[in-house]
Design an enzyme around this catalytic site. Structure first.
Site, PDB file in Angstrom:
ATOM      1  N   CYS A  11       0.573  -0.750  -0.852  1.00 12.86           N
ATOM      2  CA  CYS A  11       1.932  -0.445  -1.307  1.00 12.86           C
ATOM      3  C   CYS A  11       2.442   0.801  -0.575  1.00 12.86           C
ATOM      4  CB  CYS A  11       1.891  -0.200  -2.805  1.00 12.86           C
ATOM      5  SG  CYS A  11       3.442   0.395  -3.490  1.00 12.86           S
ATOM      6  N   CYS A  52       2.858   3.846  -3.358  1.00 14.72           N
ATOM      7  CA  CYS A  52       1.756   4.619  -3.956  1.00 14.72           C
ATOM      8  C   CYS A  52       0.429   4.449  -3.240  1.00 14.72           C
ATOM      9  CB  CYS A  52       1.612   4.241  -5.428  1.00 14.72           C
ATOM     10  SG  CYS A  52       0.892   2.607  -5.690  1.00 14.72           S
ATOM     11  N   CYS A  90       3.980  -4.079  -7.100  1.00 11.55           N
ATOM     12  CA  CYS A  90       2.736  -3.318  -7.176  1.00 11.55           C
ATOM     13  C   CYS A  90       2.394  -3.066  -8.640  1.00 11.55           C
ATOM     14  CB  CYS A  90       2.928  -1.998  -6.437  1.00 11.55           C
ATOM     15  SG  CYS A  90       1.574  -0.832  -6.663  1.00 11.55           S
ATOM     16  N   CYS A  94       2.566   1.200  -9.303  1.00  5.88           N
ATOM     17  CA  CYS A  94       3.812   1.989  -9.383  1.00  5.88           C
ATOM     18  C   CYS A  94       5.019   1.133  -9.753  1.00  5.88           C
ATOM     19  CB  CYS A  94       4.062   2.735  -8.077  1.00  5.88           C
ATOM     20  SG  CYS A  94       4.586   1.671  -6.711  1.00  5.88           S
ATOM     21  N   CYS A 131       6.007 -13.753  -0.043  1.00 11.48           N
ATOM     22  CA  CYS A 131       6.941 -13.379   1.021  1.00 11.48           C
ATOM     23  C   CYS A 131       7.273 -11.898   0.839  1.00 11.48           C
ATOM     24  CB  CYS A 131       8.181 -14.260   0.886  1.00 11.48           C
ATOM     25  SG  CYS A 131       9.364 -14.027   2.208  1.00 11.48           S
TER      26      CYS A 131
HETATM   27 ZN   LIG Z   1       2.647   0.952  -5.610  1.00 10.73          ZN
END
Ligand SMILES: [Zn+2]
Length: 141
Positions: A59, A62, A107, A110, A130
Site C-alpha cells: 500500500c 501505509c 488496504c 489504513c 484492477c
Molecule cells: Zn494501507
C-alpha cells in the site's frame, strides 16, 4: 456490504487511522485522490504496469503488503492487475457510484482505496483485482 479482516490482528492498525488532513500532508495529490477519495488513475500511466520482477506490492499509504508478484498478470486494461491478494490484506465493500454495483477493495490497515475486483480474471480464482498503480509501491524481492 463491507467485509474486512479482524483488525486486531493487523500490526500497527491504530497508528494508521489518520485524518484526511494528515493523509493530505503525507501523500502526493495523485495518491491522495485515489487512496482517500477513490479516484481512478488514467489507464497506462503507472510504471507498475510494466513491472515484471519478483517482489511484493505494498500500500502506498501505509506500506502494508497487499499483493505478491506471482499473482500479477497482464490484463491489457492499462492498470496493474492481480488474480489474488495476500491473505487478510484487503477489505471490500460494494461501490454504487456507477449504475452497476462494483466491489471496491482497500488496504485492510489504513483503509486506502486500491481498486475494484471483477470476475473476468484468470484461473485459479477467476478474479481480476484492477489496481491503481499510484496506490501501490513495489518492493523487489
Ligand atoms: Zn494501507
Amino acid at each position: 456490504m463491507a467485509k474486512s479482516p479482524d483488525t486486531s490482528k493487523i500490526p500497527d492498525y491504530e497508528k494508521w487511522q489518520l485524518s484526511n488532513s494528515e493523509w493530505k500532508e503525507r501523500l502526493s495529490p495523485e495518491a491522495f485522490a485515489v487512496l482517500r477519495k477513490e479516484a481512478t488513475e488514467r489507464p497506462r500511466t503507472s510504471p507498475l504496469n510494466d513491472e515484471k520482477r519478483d517482489g511484493t506490492y505494498a500500500c502506498a499509504g501505509c506500506g502494508y503488503d497487499l499483493f505478491k508478484s506471482d499473482t500479477k498478470f497482464e490484463s491489457g486494461t492499462g492498470w496493474p492487475s492481480f488474480w489474488d491478494y495476500i491473505p487478510d490484506a484487503l477489505g471490500t465493500k460494494t461501490d454504487i457510484k456507477l449504475i452497476i454495483p462494483r466491489t471496491e477493495y482497500h488496504c485492510a490497515r489504513c483503509g486506502g482505496h486500491q481498486g475494484h475486483v471483477f470476475k473476468d480474471g484468470p484461473e485459479p480464482t477467476g478474479l481480476r483485482y484492477c489496481s491503481n498503480g499510484v496506490a501501490l509501491t513495489f518492493k523487489p524481492a
